[in-house]
Scaffold this active site. Structure first.
Site, PDB file in Angstrom:
ATOM      1  N   VAL A  97       4.676  -2.331  -7.776  1.00 17.41           N
ATOM      2  CA  VAL A  97       3.803  -3.447  -7.401  1.00 17.41           C
ATOM      3  C   VAL A  97       2.357  -3.179  -7.799  1.00 17.41           C
ATOM      4  O   VAL A  97       1.703  -4.014  -8.417  1.00 17.41           O
ATOM      5  CB  VAL A  97       3.914  -3.726  -5.887  1.00 17.41           C
ATOM      6  CG1 VAL A  97       2.975  -4.864  -5.482  1.00 17.41           C
ATOM      7  CG2 VAL A  97       5.359  -4.065  -5.517  1.00 17.41           C
TER       8      VAL A  97
ATOM      9  N   ASN B  18      -1.795  -9.675   7.505  1.00 16.61           N
ATOM     10  CA  ASN B  18      -1.635 -10.481   6.297  1.00 16.61           C
ATOM     11  C   ASN B  18      -1.295 -11.937   6.571  1.00 16.61           C
ATOM     12  O   ASN B  18      -1.226 -12.732   5.643  1.00 16.61           O
ATOM     13  CB  ASN B  18      -0.559  -9.850   5.399  1.00 16.61           C
ATOM     14  CG  ASN B  18      -1.016  -8.543   4.791  1.00 16.61           C
ATOM     15  OD1 ASN B  18      -2.211  -8.270   4.702  1.00 16.61           O
ATOM     16  ND2 ASN B  18      -0.070  -7.713   4.389  1.00 16.61           N
TER      17      ASN B  18
ATOM     18  N   CYS C  18      -9.137  -2.611  -1.267  1.00 17.29           N
ATOM     19  CA  CYS C  18      -8.671  -1.226  -1.298  1.00 17.29           C
ATOM     20  C   CYS C  18      -8.554  -0.717  -2.723  1.00 17.29           C
ATOM     21  O   CYS C  18      -8.195  -1.451  -3.629  1.00 17.29           O
ATOM     22  CB  CYS C  18      -7.319  -1.112  -0.601  1.00 17.29           C
ATOM     23  SG  CYS C  18      -7.423  -1.295   1.193  1.00 17.29           S
TER      24      CYS C  18
END
Length: 456
Positions: A350, A41, A138
């Site tokens: 989240v 990331n 994803c």
């Protein structure tokens, strides 16, 4: 052939897997030492940042993952010359001949990756124009790019949504802006940083994400000549500059990968040392790991994670943005929670659809109930979100081998852990998706003593 399978096969080829299906004989503790390289990331975003420099950039500790290969191909399509290799962990980027890429080529290279959206700011500065194809990623729920597009509009960009993708231009240049996010989105914060460093004027970003990978991206940009101040209460100030140079940077370690292997050690009753992992960026995970009954030793060059014996304990977890418990940590840790005595609860705040991977675990013998509208009541430290879900895991349950289809990156690694934990033989397909974010995971399985083979 559906898109998910195609993406998995492409990812498998990019990282040199002999097949997209792995056969695992589980029930053996994983023991040994592995190296954890730079964070997926951060690395992919630092690669994009090289577009902003007038000179060459050097990125170190690059993992050999398919997402790096995708970004490298996209950079090369835009005229960036790349030397070095992910195998050696060092990549060198020369952006002196940046040019527009063919939209069809961008579409073909990016596949379902969402990284092309972060090319917008740098390309607007270099070329005055950017094109972004339909974005994938994803299958873990809605990941809207509205934050990205709204931010670009506030900088002065013109955004046109076309059937083939998104066309973005800046005929009058870009200027500073006052931006406030409704939610501290990591990707949108990266978008603002990569765009604001070269605009005219100052940008104030409120409710920004402050993950370690964000801080490392800020360090990269500061090395390039950017002026960025991180202030209290999630406020970031960026003073635009006229030009930036290249950088020389060693990426911070991948805390998601370290947490995943730690979870594998706990679930299989093993002992894994993650070289390169650091305590400071994993404190929240380490606390939960210890509460469950796992043990760890902080070493000079890494962290040793192990099952000390005895029973594992249930916990309640609430995912949140940093410095909370990462959403990427809960999936692999759920496998260990299936072996804990009692009932654990995971509140996912989240993403709204991150428990799809548990269907395969239930087929393997796990007792997991997913509440698609979350759970009411109980003490909460993280405020409820409208789209949150909850998983209730009751254990211990003995897992048995099964046929598993990997749905996404983190869920896929969790399925791998489940197969390694289970008694008997499991066939796991679409493992190429795991190669998107876990470098050399096959070689690491070998080092840790896993019993597996590839279906040819």
């Amino acid at each position: 052939m559906n898109t998910l399978v195609q993406d998995a096969q492409k990812a498998a080829r990019r990282v040199g897997l002999p097949s997209d299906t792995i056969i695992i004989n589980g029930g053996r503790p994983l023991r040994g030492t592995i190296d954890v390289r730079g964070a997926k990331n951060l690395v992919t975003k630092a690669m994009v940042a090289s577009l902003l420099g007038d000179t060459k950039s050097i990125l170190r500790d690059v993992p050999d993952i398919s997402d790096v290969s995708v970004v490298a191909s996209l950079l090369e399509a835009h005229g960036v010359t790349i030397s070095g290799s992910a195998e050696t962990g060092i990549l060198i980027f020369d952006p002196s001949n940046v040019a527009s890429a063919n939209s069809a080529e961008i579409d073909a290279l990016s596949g379902s990756s969402r990284i092309p959206i972060l090319f917008c700011g740098p390309l607007l500065h270099r070329l005055g124009h950017a094109f972004i194809p339909d974005l994938g990623g994803c299958r873990i729920g809605d990941r809207p790019i509205d934050f990205h597009l709204d931010a670009l509009r506030q900088f002065g960009a013109i955004v046109d949504k076309l059937p083939s993708g998104i066309d973005i231009s800046a005929p009058n240049g870009l200027h500073g802006a006052n931006i406030e996010f409704a939610y501290p989105s990591v990707g949108a914060t990266e978008q603002v940083l990569l765009t604001a460093v070269r605009v005219k004027g100052t940008t104030e970003l409120k409710n920004a994400a402050i993950e370690p990978e964000i801080m490392d991206l800020i360090a990269v940009l500061q090395k390039m000549g950017a002026i960025i101040s991180v202030e209290p209460n999630r406020v970031i100030l960026i003073e635009g500059v006229d030009s930036l140079k290249g950088y020389d940077h060693r990426a911070l370690f991948d805390r998601n990968e370290a947490a995943s292997w730690a979870s594998a050690a706990l679930a299989t009753g093993g002992d894994i040392t993650c070289k390169g992992a650091k305590q400071q960026d994993m404190m929240t995970f380490l606390n939960v790991f210890r509460k469950i009954g796992g043990a760890f030793d902080i070493e000079e060059d890494g962290i040793r994670f192990y099952h000390p014996g005895g029973d594992l304990k249930p916990v309640t977890i609430e995912t949140d943005v940093h410095p909370g418990f990462m959403t990427d940590w809960q999936q692999p840790l759920i496998i260990a929670l299936t072996q804990a005595i009692g009932t654990s609860i995971v509140h996912e705040t989240v993403y709204e659809d991150r428990f799809g991977f548990t269907d395969a675990l239930v087929e393997m013998g796990a007792n997991i109930q997913v509440h698609k509208n979350g759970l009411e009541g109980g003490e909460r430290r993280v405020p409820r979100r409208p789209l949150e879900q909850a998983a209730v895991i009751t254990g211990p349950t003995k897992l048995h081998g099964s046929e598993i289809v990997v749905p996404d990156l983190r869920g896929g690694f969790s399925h791998l852990i489940a197969a390694l934990t289970a008694d008997g033989r499991s066939t796991v397909s679409n493992v190429g998706l795991i190669g998107r974010g876990y470098g050399d995971f096959v070689a690491k399985l070998e080092k840790l003593g896993a019993d597996f083979s590839f279906e040819v």
